[in-house]
Design a protein around this motif. Structure first.
Motif, short mmCIF file in Angstrom:
data_model
loop_
_atom_site.label_atom_id
_atom_site.label_comp_id
_atom_site.label_asym_id
_atom_site.label_seq_id
_atom_site.Cartn_x
_atom_site.Cartn_y
_atom_site.Cartn_z
N LEU A 80 36.28 37.41 44.56
CA LEU A 80 36.20 37.61 46.00
C LEU A 80 36.83 38.94 46.37
CD1 LEU A 80 37.08 34.55 48.25
CD2 LEU A 80 35.26 36.20 48.48
N ASP A 81 37.90 39.27 45.68
CA ASP A 81 38.58 40.54 45.92
C ASP A 81 37.61 41.71 45.92
OD1 ASP A 81 41.93 40.89 45.04
OD2 ASP A 81 40.95 39.02 45.52
N VAL A 84 34.98 41.60 48.72
CA VAL A 84 35.49 42.00 50.03
C VAL A 84 35.77 43.50 50.07
CG1 VAL A 84 37.47 41.82 51.59
CG2 VAL A 84 36.42 39.76 50.64
N ARG A 85 36.32 44.01 48.99
CA ARG A 85 36.61 45.45 48.98
C ARG A 85 35.35 46.27 49.10
NH1 ARG A 85 39.24 45.58 44.30
NH2 ARG A 85 41.22 44.45 44.24
N LEU A 88 34.35 46.28 52.67
CA LEU A 88 35.22 47.18 53.43
C LEU A 88 34.82 48.63 53.20
CD1 LEU A 88 38.72 45.47 52.97
CD2 LEU A 88 37.19 45.35 54.94
N THR A 89 34.42 48.92 51.98
CA THR A 89 33.97 50.28 51.66
C THR A 89 32.77 50.67 52.52
OG1 THR A 89 34.72 50.08 49.38
CG2 THR A 89 33.11 51.80 49.84
N GLN A 94 36.95 43.40 60.20
CA GLN A 94 37.38 42.01 60.07
C GLN A 94 36.49 41.12 60.93
OE1 GLN A 94 41.58 42.62 58.26
NE2 GLN A 94 41.35 40.94 59.71
N SER A 95 36.15 41.65 62.07
CA SER A 95 35.27 40.89 62.96
C SER A 95 33.90 40.68 62.31
CB SER A 95 35.13 41.65 64.29
OG SER A 95 34.07 41.13 65.04
N ALA A 98 34.21 37.99 59.76
CA ALA A 98 34.26 36.67 60.39
C ALA A 98 32.86 36.18 60.74
CB ALA A 98 35.14 36.72 61.64
N GLU B 28 40.42 51.22 54.30
CA GLU B 28 40.02 50.02 53.55
C GLU B 28 41.23 49.35 52.94
OE1 GLU B 28 38.05 53.06 51.73
OE2 GLU B 28 37.77 53.19 53.89
N ALA B 31 43.08 47.54 55.68
CA ALA B 31 42.34 46.35 56.09
C ALA B 31 42.50 45.23 55.07
CB ALA B 31 40.86 46.70 56.27
N TYR B 32 42.45 45.61 53.81
CA TYR B 32 42.56 44.64 52.73
C TYR B 32 43.93 43.97 52.75
CZ TYR B 32 42.88 42.90 47.94
OH TYR B 32 43.06 42.12 46.84
N LEU B 35 44.37 41.74 55.79
CA LEU B 35 43.62 40.51 55.58
C LEU B 35 44.44 39.53 54.74
CD1 LEU B 35 40.93 39.09 55.98
CD2 LEU B 35 40.07 40.27 53.95
N THR B 38 47.37 38.12 56.72
CA THR B 38 46.91 37.14 57.70
C THR B 38 46.67 35.79 57.06
OG1 THR B 38 45.82 38.91 58.95
CG2 THR B 38 45.12 36.64 59.40
N SER B 79 45.76 37.59 44.07
CA SER B 79 44.43 38.02 44.49
C SER B 79 43.97 37.28 45.74
CB SER B 79 43.42 37.76 43.38
OG SER B 79 43.22 36.37 43.24
N LEU B 80 43.02 37.90 46.43
CA LEU B 80 42.37 37.25 47.56
C LEU B 80 41.74 35.95 47.10
CD1 LEU B 80 40.09 39.35 49.92
CD2 LEU B 80 41.67 37.52 50.47
N ILE B 101 40.48 35.28 60.32
CA ILE B 101 40.20 36.68 60.08
C ILE B 101 40.02 37.45 61.38
CG2 ILE B 101 38.49 38.27 59.12
CD1 ILE B 101 37.94 36.17 56.98
N SER B 102 39.31 36.82 62.29
CA SER B 102 39.06 37.48 63.57
C SER B 102 39.31 36.50 64.70
CB SER B 102 37.62 38.01 63.61
OG SER B 102 37.42 38.73 64.79
#
Lengths: 105, 105
Positions: A80-81, A84-85, A88-89, A94-95, A98, B28, B31-32, B35, B38, B79-80, B101-102
């Motif tokens: 998942l890491d 998600v990264r 983000l790239t 975050q919205s 979601a 990024e 944000a990571y 996240l 959170t 890790s996430l 997340i949001s």
DNA sequence: TGAAAGTATGTCGCATTTGACATACAATAG
DNA sequence: CTATTGTATGTCAAATGCGACATACTTTCA
């Protein structure tokens, strides 16, 4: 736990949202896989929208084309890491995340 | 990339949402980390709501107390993946995740 | 048709993440 | 105070994930 099961599930044509306990997957396992598939699908979509090739995305995130292919395929060897990264790239917020996870949002 | 930086950031009293580019973190990266923090905070909250100890949660997810402590602390060694799986173990749904997340959701 | 660009799949050595253990610290009760 | 219960922190061997490479398949376009 069982990688082979996951492999099977992820092969050929499972509509997102349909991965469920039809093999002996616990609810958490199902949820986890479903989550990954959802994000993977969204990644491919976003990458294409931005007219990037897998190679280009790979460079942006300092990875390799083959990894990107596996990410998008929901390969069990991908965390998942990394998923998600990579999102983000591509500038996903975050919205955005979601909304991917829970469209009803 | 730099683990020490993250360590620093995660130490003592960063309000969720305030981790930003004040060290040389890319958007990024920020944000990571945000996240993760959170989700970590939410995990602790949910665990307590369900009146579980770290040991009990650890057993549920076939891990160990020390791991759970690290997860909740936002330790960089976590890790996430593990973070999300622990949330799923507590019965968190995709919709729940999205809200974490949001929050605006 | 066929070359070129894009994507998929398998493998490997190295790096990170893991559960487990030991042990220290913190809070609460008795 | 001092047990007891809960949490934090450091370490380590084993497991998992990683980028990279090789190579095969697919799609697109002349």
């Amino acid at each position: 736990m069982d990688k082979e099961k996951r492999q099977k599930l992820e092969e050929n044509g499972w509509a997102v949202g349909s991965v469920d306990e039809f093999l002996e997957l616990t609810p958490e396992e199902s949820a986890y896989i479903e989550l990954k598939l959802t994000l993977a699908t969204n990644l491919r979509q976003r990458r294409r929208e931005q007219h990037l090739t897998q190679v280009e995305l790979a460079n942006l995130m300092h990875s390799s084309q083959s990894r990107v292919a596996k990410i998008e395929a929901g390969d069990p060897s991908v965390s998942l890491d990394l998923l998600v990264r990579s999102l983000l790239t591509l500038g996903v917020t975050q919205s955005d995340l979601a909304h991917m996870i829970s469209p009803a949002v």
